[in-house]
Design an enzyme around this catalytic site. Sequence first.
Site, PDB file in Angstrom:
ATOM      1  N   TYR B 107       0.703  -1.225   0.231  1.00  0.00           N
ATOM      2  CA  TYR B 107       0.265  -0.153   0.037  1.00  0.00           C
ATOM      3  C   TYR B 107       1.030   1.504  -0.193  1.00  0.00           C
ATOM      4  CZ  TYR B 107      -2.659   3.296   2.075  1.00  0.00           C
ATOM      5  OH  TYR B 107      -3.464   5.245   1.439  1.00  0.00           O
ATOM      6  N   GLU B 197      -4.066   7.639  -3.254  1.00  0.00           N
ATOM      7  CA  GLU B 197      -4.109   5.857  -2.975  1.00  0.00           C
ATOM      8  C   GLU B 197      -3.352   5.066  -3.803  1.00  0.00           C
ATOM      9  OE1 GLU B 197      -6.492   4.818   1.114  1.00  0.00           O
ATOM     10  OE2 GLU B 197      -7.029   4.927  -0.267  1.00  0.00           O
TER      11      GLU B 197
END
Lengths: 290, 389
Positions: B107, B197
Amino acid sequence: MSILLNEDSKIVIQGITGGEGSFHTREAIKFGTNVVAGVTPGKGGQDLDGIPVYNRVIDAVEKEGANASGIYVPAAFAPDAILESIEAGIELIVCLTEGVPALEMVKVKKALKGSNAHLIGPNCPGLTTPEVGKIGFMPSFIHKKGGVGVISRSGTLTYEAIWQLTELGIGQSTSIGIGGDPIVGSTFVDLLKLFKDDPDTELIVIIGEIGGTAEEEAAKIIKGMDKKAVGFIAGRTAPPGKRMGHAGAIISGGKGTAAEKIKVWKDAGITVVDNLTEIGVNVQKVLKKG
Amino acid sequence: MKIHEYQAKKLFNDFKIPTPKGDVASTPDEVKKIAEDIGKVVIKAQIHAGGRGKGGGVKIASSPGEAYKIAKEMLGSKLVTHQTGPEGKTVNKVLVEEVLDIEKELYLGIVIDRSQKEEQPVIMGSSEGGVEIEKVAAQTPEKIVKVSANPVGSFSAYQGRKIAYGMGLDKDGAKKATRLLNNLYNLVIGKDASLVEINPLIITKEGELIALDGKINFDDDGLYRHPDIKELRDLEEEEPLERQASDLGVNYIKLDGNVGCMVNGAGLAMATMDLIQLAGGEPANFLDVGGGASSEKIEKAFSILISDKNVKAILVNIFGGILRCDRVANGLIEAAKNLDMSLPLVVRLQGTNVEEGKALLNDSGLKIEVAQSLDEAAKKVVSLAASEV
């Protein structure tokens, strides 16, 4: 007494020749505010009702002794106007402008850290010290001099609270709208520290809203204070993920709800008012208890 | 402002962040054509909501024929995820991409952290990719590495290394991740993003770092200096009434209740909604007409308010400062006449020129209740809404 805006404040209005700037300058003067100069680049040498206009903030500082500024310039120029005030040594900077990008405020905050300046705003109604003056939009008739300090993330909701106090005969030391953006100049924490040390502020009314962690940070300061606080938080019925008018009023990732903030405030000993129309009477009650 | 995954990935490519080979399509034939070029593909519904995988909006096709079939079902259908609400969202476009061999899922994110401690962009990385980062933060916060960035200076390689080694990458991976983070940071600063993101960022079997998914939110206040980003706005994704309101320059958000409200100022508008609930009703909307609204603007805002058919009664709450009460009253009277308004209307005015405003309303001959206090106004409007049902 008061915080930030007092008898010694000499104000320069940046953007004084614009529609908003001239209108609110005249309103402020009617209220008794000591506006000593205006700045509009390129219009140096002109005047507004006899108030001299300069090209640069530094000229207003050197020639008129300005030590506070009010900024009414469009969003694209507001960060530059704030930086100019900081560089000129202005101690109180109030930026009313709405729509300043958050990344510009990141830069501004870095510049503030190396200075003595207090910035209020942007995207705020400004501040008022009754019987001394005002910088910003707050309606003049709502204020009365006294011992309650008011701080809020909102505009009209702040007027509502101040007016409730005034109608009950309760005056204010200084009332400040800190602005509805995610990153603002002076935070609740910064201003609570000033109110804490102000001998004439007896009680603090604090008005928060959904989004971010400003209320949680404020709770930590209020917990350690010997002054009482009465609070209200707007947005119990606000849906998650939606920007409620203010750029900063948004519940994101399930965080920043009114319920969380109310709980933290109650735990810190703040009298939290559920009904917006009962802010004044609650202050009255707390003041009577002493 | 939110954008679609396919738009985010195009921006990633502009900033040299690798994404899977693929293209966006709006018809099954286009999907088939892309699949013929690529082979085995993944087809991803393009809507502004998370949880697409679980909702059936991400499917794999082994042949162009199968891709056509899946696209035919997906395009035009309503996709329901935990973020769309029960009514779901219509899929107008799909992203068709190659299927990659995944070695590991990571991530990466950059967000403008508004807490007083930071007040600047913060870069985050985690070895736990492919799951919601909020979940990782709650359950295993030690698996998230954070570093504060500073837009006054430029991105420093050590910040990238701190994240990369923190995510458990080897020397080669750390080098690639640092470069990628530098690019991602430039995207945030260059385009006024408020959140970026990549979840997951994958490491392929060949050791390449690729953004398998992408999400970018932009700071609305920064859009004025990015016309290219402004163009990415998808009007289809917005509630029609909210879209009308934003064109008009007022803040309107539709809710589920039956008490409509119109207020000046965002904080007071929220607090008025809360007051309606406290009086036993449910607000139908948030509507802030702003500080300097003209009579014309008030009339237009009113027409949006009453086009919501759930609305049974309306509360107007104005604290006049710059906005004078007589001006508001005139706007309301014009609106009620021109729009042939039959709904009960309760008005609370306070502030500048309040007496003139009240007199105008009382003398208008219209069915307008002028309340003496805000509390009384809230109770009255709630009981009127209840009796209309």
